[in-house]
Design an enzyme around this catalytic site. Structure first.
Site, PDB file in Angstrom:
ATOM      1  N   THR A  14      -1.778  30.783  15.416  1.00 44.78           N
ATOM      2  CA  THR A  14      -0.810  31.778  15.884  1.00 44.78           C
ATOM      3  C   THR A  14       0.278  31.959  14.837  1.00 44.78           C
ATOM      4  O   THR A  14       0.473  31.099  13.974  1.00 44.78           O
ATOM      5  CB  THR A  14      -0.194  31.352  17.243  1.00 44.78           C
ATOM      6  N   CYS A  19       9.674  31.967  18.401  1.00 44.87           N
ATOM      7  CA  CYS A  19       8.932  31.289  19.473  1.00 44.87           C
ATOM      8  C   CYS A  19       8.453  29.915  19.000  1.00 44.87           C
ATOM      9  O   CYS A  19       8.537  29.580  17.829  1.00 44.87           O
ATOM     10  CB  CYS A  19       7.723  32.125  19.882  1.00 44.87           C
ATOM     11  N   HIS A  36       1.734  29.639  22.759  1.00 44.36           N
ATOM     12  CA  HIS A  36       2.763  30.361  22.009  1.00 44.36           C
ATOM     13  C   HIS A  36       3.899  30.628  23.002  1.00 44.36           C
ATOM     14  O   HIS A  36       3.870  31.590  23.759  1.00 44.36           O
ATOM     15  CB  HIS A  36       2.174  31.671  21.478  1.00 44.36           C
TER      16      HIS A  36
END
Lengths: 146, 200
Positions: A14, A19, A36
């Site tokens: 990812t 985040c 995530h």
């Protein structure tokens, strides 16, 4: 973004800015997953579970146990929480995300064995399912393991 | 909060005026005919927003400014290496292709361009909005960076993500000497900033 997945082979990856990317890996069963995480706490039951720390980690564990058909013994790694533009909100949210993940992992007795959090740079986080190795890539730097 | 059609109309008009003013400032700064045109103002889901800069994996350059005051916003000028270095060559008065990396001079050229263009953009926007007052806008010094497109979008939108599942952002298109260049200017209002300006 705000999603999670589990697998037994290949890689899961990812891209992260502010985040948090969180991996759980069972070395004995050689399977793992990644979430995530966008925000620390969910707002309602209809929220997507992968988006929030308080729902993503339990959901990830459930999926891993469903995949394994047994209880799993995982270790965690965490990366992200960058504050690229130096803003107050991002700083606060990033910190709260990290704290929420740490709290939950502790309450679930999952050891946090690697982390690369904070700073100003985005990250690509890659989990190799065959080894449990987690690699972080940052633009303009050599990749490294956590 | 979802904006009504009339509110969106007011914002779009202000964004048009902002782009026009930024266009004039940029022309004067680089001494070339340039055109910055308002491209879109959209309310998107997070998944949709991730794709606005093309491939989320692509590393891109950015110069970002934060504006505080009654119109809180981020303005982020985004470009690939080739487009940014071509601008540096233009401003430094050197042949195209001379700049090959982001050293002090090239970075400074990009940051100063952002500063001039974004201040013009937001001042014009602030004047055009109902509760507009350009005098209380305080810009931060611009920051330069190179990062993954998705990481960049995520950080730019975090303030809105905290407040809502929908995000709002405006995009512009650039032409220099009538040719389309690969730059994008994102206007990302702070959470609730536009609603406060439209309905004070």
């Amino acid at each position: 973004m705000g999603d999670f997945g589990v697998a037994e082979e290949g890689v899961i990856k990812t891209l992260l800015g502010s985040c948090i990317g969180l991996t759980l890996y069972d070395r004995r069963l050689r399977l793992g997953g990644m979430a995530h995480i966008v925000l620390p706490a969910s707002r309602s039951a209809s929220d997507p579970p992968g988006k929030f720390a308080d729902t993503a980690i339990p959901a990830l564990l459930r999926e891993l146990e469903a995949l394994a058909g047994a209880l799993v013994r995982t270790e965690a790694r965490m990366a992200g929480g960058a504050n690229m533009f130096g803003t107050q909100t991002t700083d606060t949210v990033g910190r709260r995300n990290i704290e929420a993940c740490e709290r939950l992992l502790e309450s679930l007795r999952i050891p946090l064995v690697g982390r690369d959090c904070g700073g100003a740079a985005g990250r690509r986080m890659i989990l190799e399912l065959s080894t449990g190795r987690v690699t972080i890539e940052i633009v303009g730097r050599e990749p490294f393991e956590i | 909060m979802t904006l009504s059609a009339s509110q969106l109309g007011v914002i779009r008009e202000a964004l048009h005026l902002g782009a026009e003013e930024a266009s004039r400032s940029l022309s004067k700064w680089i001494q070339r005919p340039t055109s910055i045109t308002f491209d879109s103002f959209e309310q998107l889901t997070l998944d949709e927003a991730v794709g606005v800069l093309g491939d989320p994996q692509d590393p891109l350059c950015f110069c970002a400014m934060e504006m505080t005051g009654h119109l809180e916003a981020h303005l982020v000028l985004i470009f690939d290496d080739a487009s940014g270095l071509a601008l540096a060559d233009l401003l430094l008065g050197q042949a195209k292709g001379t700049a090959i990396g982001w050293n002090e001079m090239e970075t400074s050229a990009a940051l100063e361009t952002t500063n001039i263009m974004c201040c013009a953009y937001l001042n014009a926007m602030a004047r055009a909005l109902p509760a507009g007052d350009a005098h209380d806008l305080v810009p931060s010094p611009p920051r330069f960076g190179r990062d993954f497109a998705q990481s960049l979008i995520e950080c730019a939108l975090m303030d809105q993500i905290v407040a809502s599942d929908q995000v709002m952002l405006a995009r512009t298109a650039f032409r220099i000497d009538a040719a389309l260049v690969n730059w994008t200017l994102l206007f990302v209002p702070g959470a609730g900033a536009l609603e406060r300006v439209i309905e004070p």
